[in-house]
Scaffold this active site. Structure first.
Site, short mmCIF file in Angstrom:
data_model
loop_
_atom_site.label_atom_id
_atom_site.label_comp_id
_atom_site.label_asym_id
_atom_site.label_seq_id
_atom_site.Cartn_x
_atom_site.Cartn_y
_atom_site.Cartn_z
N CYS A 14 16.33 37.82 77.45
CA CYS A 14 15.90 39.22 77.49
C CYS A 14 14.38 39.27 77.60
CB CYS A 14 16.37 39.94 76.23
SG CYS A 14 15.91 41.68 76.15
N HIS A 31 24.36 44.29 79.30
CA HIS A 31 23.07 44.07 78.64
C HIS A 31 22.21 45.33 78.66
CE1 HIS A 31 19.62 41.30 77.58
NE2 HIS A 31 18.96 42.32 78.07
N GLU A 32 22.10 45.95 79.84
CA GLU A 32 21.22 47.13 79.96
C GLU A 32 21.79 48.35 79.24
OE1 GLU A 32 18.28 46.47 80.88
OE2 GLU A 32 18.80 44.52 81.70
N HIS A 49 20.93 48.07 75.67
CA HIS A 49 19.55 48.55 75.41
C HIS A 49 19.53 50.06 75.19
CE1 HIS A 49 16.81 45.19 75.63
NE2 HIS A 49 17.29 44.79 76.80
#
Length: 163
Positions: free
Chosen positions: A89, A131-132, A135
């Site tokens: 990351c 993953h995004e 976030h």
């Protein structure tokens, strides 16, 4: 071209859920330009708005030369048995750990004209979508590590020169 600095582990914006984009205005257009400029650098697969200090639901991606963005993305489905996948990351530089990710993912959102956007794929794209969106929900990939890997990762963060 505006490449924005990446916020690092420990910055509160990274642990806060992002707000939905209610109105597409010049500020949102500028955010998208900055996200696209920032993700274009080599070695970057995705950049979420919180990583550049903006608590809105938006991210950009750069997968195999395909660069784009999505506003108000929602991870609507994942498929396949989760498997350990090497992951890093930009907000936790220099670390690389195995994290459980589904091999297929689908995200739905909108573009700057309010039109529907669907991003769906396997492999690196599936990993980036998961993953995004993490976030945007206030989670880092470190949060998904098992207890032993998480202890190791947090020790590596404490010992890093950037923390």
């Amino acid at each position: 071209m505006t490449v924005r600095p990446i916020r690092l582990f420990g910055d509160p914006v990274l642990k806060s859920p992002s707000a939905a984009i209610e109105k597409i205005d010049d500020g949102v257009r500028a955010l998208v330009r900055d996200l696209l400029d920032t993700v274009e650098l080599p070695g970057r697969a995705g950049v979420a708005a919180p990583q550049i200090g903006v608590g809105l639901r938006a991210f950009s991606y750069n997968i195999d030369g395909d660069i784009g963005y999505v506003l108000n993305p929602v991870l609507v489905s994942v498929e396949g048995e989760p498997e350990l996948t090497g992951e890093g990351c930009l907000s936790v530089p220099g670390l690389w750990h195995e994290v459980m990710r589904h091999p297929h993912a689908r995200v739905e959102g909108i573009d700057l004209d309010g039109r529907p956007v669907v991003l769906e794929g396997d492999g690196l794209l599936a990993q980036a979508l998961q993953h995004e969106t993490d976030h945007l929900d206030g989670h880092l990939y470190l949060d998904r590590l098992d207890a032993q890997r998480r202890r190791t990762a947090l020790r590596e963060v404490r010992e890093s020169d950037w923390f």
